[in-house]
Motif scaffolding. Structure first.
Motif, PDB file in Angstrom:
ATOM      1  N   LYS A 162      -8.889 -58.882 -11.136  1.00 16.99           N
ATOM      2  CA  LYS A 162      -8.288 -60.105 -11.679  1.00 16.99           C
ATOM      3  C   LYS A 162      -7.475 -60.854 -10.628  1.00 16.99           C
ATOM      4  O   LYS A 162      -7.481 -62.079 -10.587  1.00 16.99           O
ATOM      5  CB  LYS A 162      -7.414 -59.769 -12.883  1.00 16.99           C
ATOM      6  CG  LYS A 162      -8.234 -59.345 -14.083  1.00 16.99           C
ATOM      7  CD  LYS A 162      -7.369 -59.157 -15.307  1.00 16.99           C
ATOM      8  CE  LYS A 162      -8.220 -58.880 -16.525  1.00 16.99           C
ATOM      9  NZ  LYS A 162      -7.383 -58.578 -17.701  1.00 16.99           N
ATOM     10  N   ASP A 163      -6.776 -60.097  -9.786  1.00 17.17           N
ATOM     11  CA  ASP A 163      -6.007 -60.757  -8.728  1.00 17.17           C
ATOM     12  C   ASP A 163      -6.928 -61.509  -7.775  1.00 17.17           C
ATOM     13  O   ASP A 163      -6.614 -62.619  -7.338  1.00 17.17           O
ATOM     14  CB  ASP A 163      -5.190 -59.724  -7.936  1.00 17.17           C
ATOM     15  CG  ASP A 163      -3.918 -59.355  -8.672  1.00 17.17           C
ATOM     16  OD1 ASP A 163      -3.893 -59.564  -9.893  1.00 17.17           O
ATOM     17  OD2 ASP A 163      -2.978 -58.860  -8.042  1.00 17.17           O
ATOM     18  N   MET A 165      -9.860 -62.690  -8.497  1.00 16.43           N
ATOM     19  CA  MET A 165     -10.374 -63.863  -9.199  1.00 16.43           C
ATOM     20  C   MET A 165      -9.350 -64.994  -9.114  1.00 16.43           C
ATOM     21  O   MET A 165      -9.684 -66.139  -8.801  1.00 16.43           O
ATOM     22  CB  MET A 165     -10.669 -63.516 -10.662  1.00 16.43           C
ATOM     23  CG  MET A 165     -11.116 -64.711 -11.484  1.00 16.43           C
ATOM     24  SD  MET A 165     -11.530 -64.293 -13.176  1.00 16.43           S
ATOM     25  CE  MET A 165      -9.928 -63.982 -13.896  1.00 16.43           C
ATOM     26  N   LEU A 166      -8.086 -64.660  -9.368  1.00 21.01           N
ATOM     27  CA  LEU A 166      -7.025 -65.659  -9.267  1.00 21.01           C
ATOM     28  C   LEU A 166      -6.931 -66.200  -7.839  1.00 21.01           C
ATOM     29  O   LEU A 166      -6.780 -67.404  -7.627  1.00 21.01           O
ATOM     30  CB  LEU A 166      -5.681 -65.047  -9.690  1.00 21.01           C
ATOM     31  CG  LEU A 166      -4.435 -65.918  -9.469  1.00 21.01           C
ATOM     32  CD1 LEU A 166      -4.566 -67.256 -10.173  1.00 21.01           C
ATOM     33  CD2 LEU A 166      -3.188 -65.193  -9.966  1.00 21.01           C
ATOM     34  N   CYS A 168      -9.292 -66.459  -5.644  1.00 19.87           N
ATOM     35  CA  CYS A 168     -10.403 -67.379  -5.375  1.00 19.87           C
ATOM     36  C   CYS A 168     -10.193 -68.697  -6.119  1.00 19.87           C
ATOM     37  O   CYS A 168     -10.525 -69.767  -5.627  1.00 19.87           O
ATOM     38  CB  CYS A 168     -11.732 -66.772  -5.820  1.00 19.87           C
ATOM     39  SG  CYS A 168     -12.210 -65.328  -4.868  1.00 19.87           S
ATOM     40  N   PHE A 169      -9.628 -68.617  -7.302  1.00 20.15           N
ATOM     41  CA  PHE A 169      -9.518 -69.792  -8.165  1.00 20.15           C
ATOM     42  C   PHE A 169      -8.333 -70.675  -7.783  1.00 20.15           C
ATOM     43  O   PHE A 169      -8.464 -71.892  -7.654  1.00 20.15           O
ATOM     44  CB  PHE A 169      -9.394 -69.339  -9.616  1.00 20.15           C
ATOM     45  CG  PHE A 169      -9.228 -70.463 -10.607  1.00 20.15           C
ATOM     46  CD1 PHE A 169     -10.181 -71.460 -10.696  1.00 20.15           C
ATOM     47  CD2 PHE A 169      -8.125 -70.514 -11.437  1.00 20.15           C
ATOM     48  CE1 PHE A 169     -10.041 -72.496 -11.610  1.00 20.15           C
ATOM     49  CE2 PHE A 169      -7.978 -71.545 -12.351  1.00 20.15           C
ATOM     50  CZ  PHE A 169      -8.931 -72.534 -12.432  1.00 20.15           C
ATOM     51  N   ASP A 170      -7.171 -70.080  -7.621  1.00 20.97           N
ATOM     52  CA  ASP A 170      -5.957 -70.872  -7.429  1.00 20.97           C
ATOM     53  C   ASP A 170      -4.907 -70.076  -6.650  1.00 20.97           C
ATOM     54  O   ASP A 170      -3.933 -69.576  -7.218  1.00 20.97           O
ATOM     55  CB  ASP A 170      -5.411 -71.262  -8.816  1.00 20.97           C
ATOM     56  CG  ASP A 170      -4.310 -72.312  -8.719  1.00 20.97           C
ATOM     57  OD1 ASP A 170      -3.861 -72.625  -7.602  1.00 20.97           O
ATOM     58  OD2 ASP A 170      -3.881 -72.819  -9.774  1.00 20.97           O
ATOM     59  N   PRO A 171      -5.098 -69.953  -5.322  1.00 23.21           N
ATOM     60  CA  PRO A 171      -4.181 -69.139  -4.517  1.00 23.21           C
ATOM     61  C   PRO A 171      -2.734 -69.643  -4.578  1.00 23.21           C
ATOM     62  O   PRO A 171      -1.791 -68.873  -4.473  1.00 23.21           O
ATOM     63  CB  PRO A 171      -4.737 -69.276  -3.095  1.00 23.21           C
ATOM     64  CG  PRO A 171      -5.662 -70.440  -3.113  1.00 23.21           C
ATOM     65  CD  PRO A 171      -6.171 -70.551  -4.516  1.00 23.21           C
ATOM     66  N   ARG A 172      -2.575 -70.948  -4.793  1.00 22.68           N
ATOM     67  CA  ARG A 172      -1.232 -71.508  -4.839  1.00 22.68           C
ATOM     68  C   ARG A 172      -0.452 -70.947  -6.029  1.00 22.68           C
ATOM     69  O   ARG A 172       0.718 -70.601  -5.912  1.00 22.68           O
ATOM     70  CB  ARG A 172      -1.345 -73.015  -4.956  1.00 22.68           C
ATOM     71  CG  ARG A 172      -0.086 -73.767  -4.637  1.00 22.68           C
ATOM     72  CD  ARG A 172      -0.241 -75.181  -5.088  1.00 22.68           C
ATOM     73  NE  ARG A 172      -1.400 -75.819  -4.483  1.00 22.68           N
ATOM     74  CZ  ARG A 172      -1.315 -76.751  -3.549  1.00 22.68           C
ATOM     75  NH1 ARG A 172      -0.151 -77.143  -3.114  1.00 22.68           N
ATOM     76  NH2 ARG A 172      -2.397 -77.307  -3.062  1.00 22.68           N
ATOM     77  N   HIS A 173      -1.148 -70.857  -7.180  1.00 17.69           N
ATOM     78  CA  HIS A 173      -0.482 -70.281  -8.342  1.00 17.69           C
ATOM     79  C   HIS A 173      -0.162 -68.805  -8.094  1.00 17.69           C
ATOM     80  O   HIS A 173       0.926 -68.326  -8.433  1.00 17.69           O
ATOM     81  CB  HIS A 173      -1.360 -70.427  -9.589  1.00 17.69           C
ATOM     82  CG  HIS A 173      -0.821 -69.715 -10.791  1.00 17.69           C
ATOM     83  ND1 HIS A 173       0.284 -70.160 -11.470  1.00 17.69           N
ATOM     84  CD2 HIS A 173      -1.205 -68.584 -11.419  1.00 17.69           C
ATOM     85  CE1 HIS A 173       0.542 -69.328 -12.472  1.00 17.69           C
ATOM     86  NE2 HIS A 173      -0.346 -68.370 -12.455  1.00 17.69           N
ATOM     87  N   LYS A 175       0.517 -67.335  -5.361  1.00 17.94           N
ATOM     88  CA  LYS A 175       1.707 -67.256  -4.497  1.00 17.94           C
ATOM     89  C   LYS A 175       2.976 -67.583  -5.304  1.00 17.94           C
ATOM     90  O   LYS A 175       4.000 -66.913  -5.170  1.00 17.94           O
ATOM     91  CB  LYS A 175       1.530 -68.261  -3.347  1.00 17.94           C
ATOM     92  CG  LYS A 175       2.644 -68.279  -2.341  1.00 17.94           C
ATOM     93  CD  LYS A 175       2.487 -67.184  -1.322  1.00 17.94           C
ATOM     94  CE  LYS A 175       3.705 -67.159  -0.406  1.00 17.94           C
ATOM     95  NZ  LYS A 175       3.667 -66.064   0.534  1.00 17.94           N
ATOM     96  N   THR A 176       2.877 -68.623  -6.144  1.00 20.08           N
ATOM     97  CA  THR A 176       4.044 -69.081  -6.902  1.00 20.08           C
ATOM     98  C   THR A 176       4.592 -68.011  -7.836  1.00 20.08           C
ATOM     99  O   THR A 176       5.784 -67.961  -8.094  1.00 20.08           O
ATOM    100  CB  THR A 176       3.690 -70.353  -7.701  1.00 20.08           C
ATOM    101  OG1 THR A 176       3.112 -71.300  -6.816  1.00 20.08           O
ATOM    102  CG2 THR A 176       4.909 -70.970  -8.356  1.00 20.08           C
ATOM    103  N   VAL A 177       3.698 -67.172  -8.384  1.00 24.04           N
ATOM    104  CA  VAL A 177       4.179 -66.140  -9.306  1.00 24.04           C
ATOM    105  C   VAL A 177       4.366 -64.797  -8.602  1.00 24.04           C
ATOM    106  O   VAL A 177       4.425 -63.746  -9.245  1.00 24.04           O
ATOM    107  CB  VAL A 177       3.248 -65.972 -10.535  1.00 24.04           C
ATOM    108  CG1 VAL A 177       3.227 -67.254 -11.346  1.00 24.04           C
ATOM    109  CG2 VAL A 177       1.837 -65.570 -10.128  1.00 24.04           C
ATOM    110  N   GLY A 178       4.472 -64.846  -7.270  1.00 24.05           N
ATOM    111  CA  GLY A 178       4.880 -63.653  -6.540  1.00 24.05           C
ATOM    112  C   GLY A 178       3.778 -62.655  -6.247  1.00 24.05           C
ATOM    113  O   GLY A 178       4.043 -61.495  -5.939  1.00 24.05           O
ATOM    114  N   ILE A 179       2.501 -63.083  -6.346  1.00 23.94           N
ATOM    115  CA  ILE A 179       1.399 -62.182  -6.007  1.00 23.94           C
ATOM    116  C   ILE A 179       1.127 -62.306  -4.510  1.00 23.94           C
ATOM    117  O   ILE A 179       1.143 -63.402  -3.949  1.00 23.94           O
ATOM    118  CB  ILE A 179       0.148 -62.526  -6.847  1.00 23.94           C
ATOM    119  CG1 ILE A 179       0.402 -62.138  -8.306  1.00 23.94           C
ATOM    120  CG2 ILE A 179      -1.084 -61.810  -6.308  1.00 23.94           C
ATOM    121  CD1 ILE A 179      -0.625 -62.653  -9.275  1.00 23.94           C
TER     122      ILE A 179
END
Lengths: 290, 254
Positions: A162-163, A165-166, A168-173, A175-179
């Motif tokens: 899932k990480d 997938m995220l 690939c889809f939206d790296p900015r998000h 980063k924003t939520v601390g991943i």
């Protein structure tokens, strides 16, 4: 291997299974296909086809050096695979040359180095099997290595499914939520290098990129759900491998090429007849007929 | 419900600079926002709006200056799910095979375990968020089949599900239908009453007058910052847009 006119489907499938090397080839190629197919959905969505091409070619000198030094060839391949990506990033940042040009020149440079090394280092490296794959001649130590790497990649991809997938889809998000995006970037690259290593046994260095992008591209035409895409990608990769090996057995064709051709035909079929995204949209034709 | 101290600053950016490989994108920029404030970020393309957002979310590193989010570092703001970023429609791959539900669930990822397996509370948060943006009929719709407005609302729902106290919105009104525009403006009022802090970039001058308490005019650096009524003058706007008269940008003043 004569193709008898009374050859039934039953014997078409069963006869090759009487050979030990065929059973091994079918099993190992399916495993490799599954790994590459799994990764393929991420690479096609991330737009990393060229990156896949680069990494898979760049592992060449690593394989040669590792063989020469008696190390596991996966280790050498891995170092050169990741190294090529680091070099691409470095040159891109420090020069005004465009990224696709940098990728092209780095991987061809590495690939050329590999070919030169093969000609210089006196060993029993079979250039043909590195370039075109040799699924029918896999040695026992290669089998162990392939199983180990495949499991490793599958486990990593499953845990961070899932990480990634995220990412690939939206790296900015992400980063924003601390991943940790940096970690995910290199995780995907690591898996790419490892998959290239196992993939090259089936179809060889030149064609391994097909294992890494074609199944994902096929699946992308057939579904709008990420999980389904992964499943379809894996299945189409495995089926292509089986078809490729059988066909190459009965018609005496190059195995690696046959596997990739099978993938290409499955892609073309999806391209033409996919229910929603195909040119002829089977579903629509069917509904119109009704 | 946590108590909100309306006197403390949510966002404090002091003299921040961002450069990409030596090319300056933003310099000496300052911004201070409190809970319940809505601030418009106005500037030309390439004026550094997205860079400003990227600096606040930590997506790019600042080369100089200081950013405090709720008095703490950007890193701990990331860990605490403090900031939500709502991208502009062009900034996302609309052909990605993913449903509305899955996108909104991504708002919860930061507070889930490593496998990102949703708990009951996550499922509830996602349901509520989707309801607030009126997309309950589209739970399993792939985002590629949504209209521009519906897609925008999907990403707003993700920010809601994240329960962030700071919302950064990149062009929230571009390419959306009237219904979505109305829904977003209603949500803004609710967010304000909930004490959330909102920073939004926009090309539409009318929206700034309508929603924004404060406005930040930038052109690589801050041109003007303050209460909308004081700062959002034709002169300042002209300076921000490099000498183009505001009339040609948003019509004669009514």
């Amino acid at each position: 291997m004569e193709l008898c006119s009374f050859l039934t489907l039953d014997s078409f499938i069963k006869d090759p299974l009487t050979h030990d090397f065929m059973r091994k080839a079918l099993l190992m190629s399916s495993l490799v296909a599954a790994v590459c197919g799994f990764l393929s959905s991420y690479l096609t969505l991330k737009g990393w086809a060229l990156m896949g091409d680069a990494v898979s070619h760049s592992v060449m000198p690593g394989v040669v050096v590792a063989y020469a030094l008696g190390l596991p060839f996966s280790l050498g391949a891995f170092i050169f695979g990741v190294g090529s990506v680091a070099l691409i990033g470095f040159i891109k940042q420090k020069s005004r040359v465009k990224e696709d040009t940098v990728i092209g020149l780095v991987f061809t440079g590495f690939f050329a180095l590999g070919i030169v090394l093969v000609s210089k280092i006196k060993s029993n490296i079979d250039l043909h099997s590195i370039l075109f794959g040799s699924p029918l001649g896999i040695s026992l130590s290669d089998v162990k290595q392939t199983i180990f790497i495949s499991l490793l990649v599958v486990i990593l991809l499953s845990i961070f499914r899932k990480d990634l997938m995220l990412y690939c889809f939206d790296p900015r998000h992400a980063k924003t939520v601390g991943i940790n995006v940096f970690f995910l970037h290199y995780l995907l690259l690591t898996c790419l290098s490892l998959a290239a290593v196992v993939g090259l046994q089936s179809v060889g260095i030149i064609l391994v990129v097909a294992m890494l992008i074609t199944p994902g591209a096929t699946a992308y035409l057939l579904t709008d759900k990420f999980d389904n895409m992964t499943v379809i990608s894996v299945l189409s990769a495995i089926i292509s491998s089986l078809i490729g090996i059988y066909v190459s057995f009965w018609f005496d064709l190059e195995t690696g090429g046959s596997i990739v051709l099978a993938q290409t035909f499955i892609f073309l079929f999806a391209f033409l007849f996919a229910p929603r995204y195909g040119i002829f949209k089977l579903k629509k034709l069917f509904n119109d007929y009704k | 419900m946590e108590t909100i101290n309306y006197q403390n600053f949510r966002i404090e950016a002091e003299n921040i600079c961002v450069d990409y490989n030596g090319k300056v994108a933003l310099y000496d920029a300052n911004l201070r926002l409190k809970p319940g404030q809505i601030c418009g970020l106005v500037g030309m393309n390439g004026a550094g709006k997205t860079t400003f957002f990227n600096a606040l979310t930590g997506f790019v590193n600042i080369s100089k200056g200081k950013i405090r989010i709720n008095g703490e570092s950007v890193r701990s703001a990331q860990k605490d799910q403090t900031i939500a970023y709502v991208p502009q429609n062009e900034g996302i791959d609309s052909q990605f095979p993913i449903s509305v539900w899955d996108v909104v669930m991504m708002g919860r990822y930061g507070s889930m375990n490593i496998f990102r397996s949703p708990r009951e509370s996550d499922v509830q948060a996602v349901k509520d968020a989707i309801e607030r943006v009126d997309l309950t009929d589209h739970l399993s719709t792939p985002i590629g089949n949504l209209s521009g407005g519906q897609r925008k609302r999907t990403f707003l729902a993700r920010a809601i599900a994240q329960r962030a106290s700071i919302l950064l919105l990149d062009e929230p009104f571009s390419g959306v239908d009237i219904r979505t525009e109305k829904l977003i403006s209603e949500l803004f009022i609710q967010f304000k009453n909930e004490g959330k802090t909102i920073l939004l970039s926009t090309h539409d001058m009318i929206h700034v007058r309508e929603f924004c308490d404060l406005v930040l005019l930038i052109n690589k650096t801050v041109v003007a910052y303050g209460e909308t009524s004081e700062v959002f003058t034709p002169e300042n706007i002209t300076t921000t847009f490099g000498g183009i008269s505001p009339d040609s940008l948003f019509g004669p003043e009514s």
